[in-house]
Design a protein around this motif. Structure first.
Motif, PDB file in Angstrom:
ATOM      1  N   THR A 199       0.854  -1.264   0.071  1.00 23.86           N
ATOM      2  CA  THR A 199      -0.005   0.008   0.054  1.00 23.86           C
ATOM      3  C   THR A 199       1.019   1.257   0.015  1.00 23.86           C
ATOM      4  O   THR A 199       0.423   2.357  -0.577  1.00 23.86           O
ATOM      5  N   GLU A 200       2.021   1.182   0.527  1.00 26.17           N
ATOM      6  CA  GLU A 200       2.907   2.245   0.643  1.00 26.17           C
ATOM      7  C   GLU A 200       3.285   2.684  -0.861  1.00 26.17           C
ATOM      8  O   GLU A 200       3.606   3.732  -0.853  1.00 26.17           O
ATOM      9  N   LEU A 201       3.971   1.512  -1.584  1.00 19.88           N
ATOM     10  CA  LEU A 201       4.227   1.959  -2.684  1.00 19.88           C
ATOM     11  C   LEU A 201       3.223   2.364  -3.702  1.00 19.88           C
ATOM     12  O   LEU A 201       3.752   3.225  -4.747  1.00 19.88           O
ATOM     13  N   MET A 202       2.061   1.892  -3.613  1.00 21.63           N
ATOM     14  CA  MET A 202       0.983   2.177  -4.492  1.00 21.63           C
ATOM     15  C   MET A 202       0.830   3.762  -4.164  1.00 21.63           C
ATOM     16  O   MET A 202       0.502   4.710  -5.171  1.00 21.63           O
ATOM     17  N   MET A 203       0.790   4.163  -2.854  1.00 29.04           N
ATOM     18  CA  MET A 203       0.430   5.709  -2.593  1.00 29.04           C
ATOM     19  C   MET A 203       1.685   6.661  -3.101  1.00 29.04           C
ATOM     20  O   MET A 203       1.616   7.410  -3.690  1.00 29.04           O
ATOM     21  N   GLU A 204       3.095   6.001  -2.929  1.00 27.81           N
ATOM     22  CA  GLU A 204       4.174   6.644  -3.569  1.00 27.81           C
ATOM     23  C   GLU A 204       4.136   6.929  -5.002  1.00 27.81           C
ATOM     24  O   GLU A 204       4.555   7.766  -5.620  1.00 27.81           O
ATOM     25  N   ALA A 205       3.504   5.700  -5.731  1.00 35.16           N
ATOM     26  CA  ALA A 205       3.633   5.589  -7.170  1.00 35.16           C
ATOM     27  C   ALA A 205       2.510   6.636  -7.873  1.00 35.16           C
ATOM     28  O   ALA A 205       2.862   7.188  -8.590  1.00 35.16           O
TER      29      ALA A 205
END
Length: 396
Positions: free
Chosen positions: A329-335
């Motif tokens: 979820t963190e990497l999706m938000m970052e993306a």
């Protein structure tokens, strides 16, 4: 341990895939793939479809209605369900209270409850956590006083997931206050329609009603609803938590989310290239994928030990599985960056075809991110799990 799938395994995968393609309703698939909110009817409808096929309880023994699958087949089933985008079979009945009833319940309890759990005739919720008694679960204060052929239950449970829909709740209650706290706990099955039970919603940051407070005010529970022996509930609670923590690993669902992360990153452009081609971001994704592969191997090794109840391995799976879900979820938000910020509850409810922001992939991500902060807490916080691993494996 052979990590290559046999021809028989591949044939089983093809059978599962054919079933899912023929029986998964398109509207349910759409909701799951878009991270939209599922209703009680959505969960029950899918459960009953799978139960009719005889596959609702992959880990159950055949004598209780299980399909007789081995560890690899159960893993393939989970993987294919995630790939197809099925709603989850909720764990509270199938994976949590049912194993306790099988292991410690009497014949009458098994005959009554297990078929109803298998076919989703009863919706179950969990009555463990209380205000001030979460990770230190043995400090719970909800009491059950024996009066003839009933217990009188008073107290409060909290963070009761989907309790607003429940027909039944399995509860830890204190039946003896004169002994060490772990030794005075019993395990009760309680009908949620019993007078004296009040369910109060806890509305989360994304305005979703997922969890609740449950209050017990002089609730009469038949003694026949006691599982096992009085004051031995802590043993049954630990047994249940072992099954819950193994399930929290959720490798198949994380693999699906990894594919979504890659798709989202491939659409985001940075200096003329997709974000997935950026060396720093690509390295984060690669590291996450390696961790997920390692978790999958550990899950297969753990569930293949079918003759053993879950031990410290369950805590290891819980810790790593929840961390991986949060990293995703963190990497999706970052993306997606600022595109994750717009809050669109109408779209999340499925009442509108597309998100107002124009990006259906990005619209649910903020709520999804906040919701998954809980995975490192429920089922026993990760800090407590690390203590369990230290004590049981290292002997410290």
């Amino acid at each position: 341990m052979d990590l290559n799938y046999s021809p028989e395994d591949q044939a089983f995968r093809a059978t599962v895939r054919t079933f899912l393609e023929a029986n998964l309703p398109a509207d349910l698939q759409h909701k799951v793939q878009r991270h939209l909110r599922l209703t009680r009817g959505d969960y029950v409808r899918w459960h009953k479809i799978v139960a009719k096929q005889g596959w609702a309880a992959p880990a159950w023994p055949v004598e209780y209605g299980g399909p007789g699958w081995n560890a690899v087949q159960r893993h393939i089933w989970e993987e294919e369900c995630a790939r197809a985008g099925t709603p989850p079979i909720l764990p509270f009945g199938i994976n949590m209270v049912a194993p306790v009833i099988m292991a410690f319940g009497n014949d009458e309890q098994k005959a009554h409850y297990l078929p109803r759990i298998l076919h989703c005739d009863d919706w179950w919720c969990q009555g463990y956590s209380e205000p001030g008694s979460g990770s230190d679960l043995a400090s719970l204060k909800t009491t059950a006083e024996r009066q003839g052929d009933h217990y009188i239950v008073n107290g409060q449970k909290t963070w009761t997931t989907l309790g607003q829909h429940a027909d039944m709740i399995f509860c830890l209650v204190r039946t003896d206050t004169s002994v060490r706290k772990q030794e005075g706990i019993s395990f009760l099955l309680i009908d949620m329609k019993t007078p004296g039970i009040t369910v109060r919603p806890i509305i989360m940051l994304d305005e979703d009603h997922e969890v609740n407070e449950v209050f017990f005010d002089n609730v009469k529970v038949p003694v026949t609803n006691l599982i096992g022996k009085e004051n031995k509930g802590w043993t049954y609670a630990k047994y249940l938590l072992g099954h819950e923590r193994t399930g929290i690993a959720a490798v198949g669902r994380s693999r699906k989310e990894l594919h979504l992360l890659k798709r989202i990153a491939a659409k985001q452009m940075k200096k003329g290239k997709s974000l997935l081609e950026d060396p720093l971001f690509a390295a984060k994704v690669a590291n996450l994928e390696i961790e997920l592969m390692a978790l999958e191997t550990t899950v297969l090794r753990t569930i293949s030990q079918e003759e053993h109840a879950p031990g410290p391995q369950a805590s290891m799976l819980k810790v790593r599985g929840s961390e991986i879900q949060q990293w995703l979820t963190e990497l999706m938000m970052e993306a997606v960056g600022p595109n994750a910020l717009p809050f669109d509850p109408v779209y999340l409810s499925g009442e509108r075809g597309h998100a107002l922001s124009g990006d259906d992939d990005a619209a649910p991500l903020a709520g999804h991110y906040f919701n998954f902060r809980k995975t490192s807490i429920y089922g026993g916080s990760n800090e407590i799990q690390k203590n369990i691993i230290t004590q049981m494996i290292l002997g410290l």
